[in-house]
Design an enzyme around this catalytic site. Sequence first.
Site, PDB file in Angstrom:
ATOM      1  N   ASP A   1       0.471  25.196 -23.625  1.00 25.81           N
ATOM      2  CA  ASP A   1       0.537  26.624 -23.295  1.00 25.81           C
ATOM      3  C   ASP A   1      -0.885  27.146 -23.231  1.00 25.81           C
ATOM      4  O   ASP A   1      -1.734  26.734 -24.030  1.00 25.81           O
ATOM      5  CB  ASP A   1       1.338  27.382 -24.366  1.00 25.81           C
ATOM      6  CG  ASP A   1       1.825  28.725 -23.850  1.00 25.81           C
ATOM      7  OD1 ASP A   1       3.064  28.882 -23.677  1.00 25.81           O
ATOM      8  OD2 ASP A   1       0.980  29.610 -23.581  1.00 25.81           O
TER       9      ASP A   1
ATOM     10  N   LYS B   1      21.592  29.224 -10.059  1.00 24.86           N
ATOM     11  CA  LYS B   1      21.059  29.915 -11.245  1.00 24.86           C
ATOM     12  C   LYS B   1      21.099  31.438 -11.072  1.00 24.86           C
ATOM     13  O   LYS B   1      21.562  32.182 -11.938  1.00 24.86           O
ATOM     14  CB  LYS B   1      19.622  29.433 -11.504  1.00 24.86           C
ATOM     15  CG  LYS B   1      18.844  30.260 -12.477  1.00 24.86           C
ATOM     16  CD  LYS B   1      19.388  30.136 -13.878  1.00 24.86           C
ATOM     17  CE  LYS B   1      18.764  31.168 -14.789  1.00 24.86           C
ATOM     18  NZ  LYS B   1      19.148  31.013 -16.165  1.00 24.86           N
TER      19      LYS B   1
ATOM     20  N   CYS C   1      16.799  38.255 -17.892  1.00 26.79           N
ATOM     21  CA  CYS C   1      17.591  37.431 -16.968  1.00 26.79           C
ATOM     22  C   CYS C   1      18.512  38.308 -16.145  1.00 26.79           C
ATOM     23  O   CYS C   1      18.311  38.475 -14.947  1.00 26.79           O
ATOM     24  CB  CYS C   1      18.405  36.434 -17.765  1.00 26.79           C
ATOM     25  SG  CYS C   1      17.425  35.597 -19.004  1.00 26.79           S
TER      26      CYS C   1
HETATM   27  N1  SAJ Z   1      25.947  43.189 -21.941  1.00 21.68           N
HETATM   28  C1  SAJ Z   1      26.809  44.261 -21.739  1.00 21.68           C
HETATM   29  N2  SAJ Z   1      28.155  44.031 -21.700  1.00 21.68           N
HETATM   30  C2  SAJ Z   1      28.677  42.773 -21.840  1.00 21.68           C
HETATM   31  C3  SAJ Z   1      27.794  41.688 -22.040  1.00 21.68           C
HETATM   32  C4  SAJ Z   1      26.426  41.918 -22.076  1.00 21.68           C
HETATM   33  O1  SAJ Z   1      26.389  45.411 -21.593  1.00 21.68           O
HETATM   34  O2  SAJ Z   1      29.905  42.655 -21.825  1.00 21.68           O
HETATM   35  C5  SAJ Z   1      24.475  43.413 -21.989  1.00 21.68           C
HETATM   36  C6  SAJ Z   1      23.808  42.943 -23.286  1.00 21.68           C
HETATM   37  O3  SAJ Z   1      23.895  43.909 -24.296  1.00 21.68           O
HETATM   38  C7  SAJ Z   1      22.379  42.707 -22.821  1.00 21.68           C
HETATM   39  C8  SAJ Z   1      22.549  42.220 -21.382  1.00 21.68           C
HETATM   40  O4  SAJ Z   1      23.862  42.611 -20.996  1.00 21.68           O
HETATM   41  O5  SAJ Z   1      21.618  43.895 -22.805  1.00 21.68           O
HETATM   42  C9  SAJ Z   1      22.397  40.729 -21.168  1.00 21.68           C
HETATM   43  O6  SAJ Z   1      22.951  40.012 -22.254  1.00 21.68           O
HETATM   44  P1  SAJ Z   1      23.833  38.696 -22.122  1.00 21.68           P
HETATM   45  O7  SAJ Z   1      24.185  38.288 -23.504  1.00 21.68           O
HETATM   46  O8  SAJ Z   1      24.954  38.909 -21.179  1.00 21.68           O
HETATM   47  O9  SAJ Z   1      22.888  37.626 -21.393  1.00 21.68           O
HETATM   48  P2  SAJ Z   1      21.352  37.122 -21.602  1.00 21.68           P
HETATM   49  O10 SAJ Z   1      20.474  37.879 -20.654  1.00 21.68           O
HETATM   50  O11 SAJ Z   1      20.967  37.088 -23.028  1.00 21.68           O
HETATM   51  O12 SAJ Z   1      21.471  35.601 -21.075  1.00 21.68           O
HETATM   52  C10 SAJ Z   1      21.889  35.337 -19.734  1.00 21.68           C
HETATM   53  C11 SAJ Z   1      22.995  34.252 -19.766  1.00 21.68           C
HETATM   54  N3  SAJ Z   1      23.630  34.205 -18.452  1.00 21.68           N
HETATM   55  C12 SAJ Z   1      24.962  34.293 -18.300  1.00 21.68           C
HETATM   56  O13 SAJ Z   1      25.732  34.477 -19.209  1.00 21.68           O
HETATM   57  C13 SAJ Z   1      25.474  34.144 -16.885  1.00 21.68           C
HETATM   58  C14 SAJ Z   1      22.382  32.908 -20.164  1.00 21.68           C
HETATM   59  O14 SAJ Z   1      23.347  31.896 -20.046  1.00 21.68           O
HETATM   60  C15 SAJ Z   1      21.199  32.568 -19.235  1.00 21.68           C
HETATM   61  O15 SAJ Z   1      20.572  31.359 -19.630  1.00 21.68           O
HETATM   62  C16 SAJ Z   1      20.173  33.677 -19.374  1.00 21.68           C
HETATM   63  O16 SAJ Z   1      20.794  34.903 -18.956  1.00 21.68           O
HETATM   64  C17 SAJ Z   1      18.960  33.333 -18.512  1.00 21.68           C
HETATM   65  O17 SAJ Z   1      17.933  32.933 -19.081  1.00 21.68           O
HETATM   66  O18 SAJ Z   1      19.051  33.339 -17.284  1.00 21.68           O
END
Ligand code: SAJ
Length: 407
Positions: A29, A201, A255
């Site tokens: 890094d 992705k 993401c």
């Molecule tokens: N959120 C909501 N309502 C829901 C679910 C989530 O408002 O029902 C919000 C969360 O509070 C948060 C945001 O969405 O602010 C994103 O959170 P998340 O837990 O849905 O996802 P990330 O961003 O932590 O991770 C995602 C994942 N992608 C999917 O589920 C399709 C993960 O598998 C990926 O590896 C990651 O993005 C990435 O690095 O791309």
Amino acid sequence: MVNVIGLGYIGLPTALMMASHGIEVIGTDFNKELVATLNAGKTTFKEDGLVGLFNEAVKSGIRFTTEYQKTDTYIVSVPSPYDKFSKKVDPCYVVAAVKDVLRVCPKGATIVVESTISPGTIDKFVRPEVEACGFRIGEDIHLVHAPERIIPGNMVYELLHNNRTIGADNREIGEQIMKLYKSFCQGEIVVTDIRTAEMTKVVENTYRAVNIAFANELSRICRHDNLDVYEIIKICNMHPRVNILQPGPGVGGHCISVDPWFLVGDYPQLAKVIDESMKTNDAQPIFVLERIHEIMEKHGITDNRRVGLYGITYKENVDDVRESPTLQMIDIQKRHLARPLKSYDPFFNDKSVLDNQVLDFDEFLDGIDMVVIMVKHDHLMQNWEKLKGKIILDCHNVCPLEGVYHI
Ligand code: SAJ
């Protein structure tokens, strides 16, 4: 030996996982401080199981450095930000890392890009750089795209168990890299071409963003008619083919709040549903601010110093604040020349980011009459008693107390 380039949220756990499964790994890094922290035996962010994994990897001989290594396999997991104006991916870090690899790598090496990139990034930005450096792709250098899928909060488990995608120009190289990931990954690994891997992705995260936007839109429709959105979603989800996600105060993280914009940026005339969904999610913090104002008026609260936001991180039980709905809300307040609300987060105590952050939970509660639940950290679930007597706006429908407001 594998040289993992970029030791952030994805690169570090991936490097540790490979090392603890018998692969010789050196992590590189450019951030000297980060490398020094790792070399001092400390992890750089909080994540369930990361410390244990780190200790195992160290025992197995992982090394951390700022130098690129001469080896046959590189994994590039550097940030891929997007340009806020054009909504297109900015591949500058990926391209810079590939160029640095090319300075040291021997002929025949494979460069695996793990960073999320928009469809076509390898063709448009990476291949020309490789060729400009005098390498023949497919002979002197092999390119692979192996996007990660792990979710912060459950990274270690998901690294081990999720299915994966590997995109390669050449099946044999794809299968070699598949074998490398198979050293730790118990999920199914699909080998495909690079453009398909890039697209899958972004589509996965877009699917989730669109579905969250649907839930957020429902919350506004239901609020308009004073209906309980959670009850409605619960009943609808009893239908065998309906599975609605949960509304919330907005979407954060690096993401779901970012990747779908790549498609809007690249296909502005086609990505209409995605564009509207992203705008809906981005407007959710404004909806919450309006809701706070409504409740303040109802209770005669005129001083916004008496209102506090519980939770600064982008979601529960992580210490990551990137694109967090709380920070988005505070930014909107500032842009309207309003004094930002107080905030508190048990996972985040970097006072340099926010002026109005309180570091002690009891002090935070003592100074406010109204609390807005922005993040459903487990810490809060163990402290409901302390919220008794407060006016509560619960943006996640988790609070068991009486008389709670919802979005
Ligand atoms: N959120 C909501 N309502 C829901 C679910 C989530 O408002 O029902 C919000 C969360 O509070 C948060 C945001 O969405 O602010 C994103 O959170 P998340 O837990 O849905 O996802 P990330 O961003 O932590 O991770 C995602 C994942 N992608 C999917 O589920 C399709 C993960 O598998 C990926 O590896 C990651 O993005 C990435 O690095 O791309």
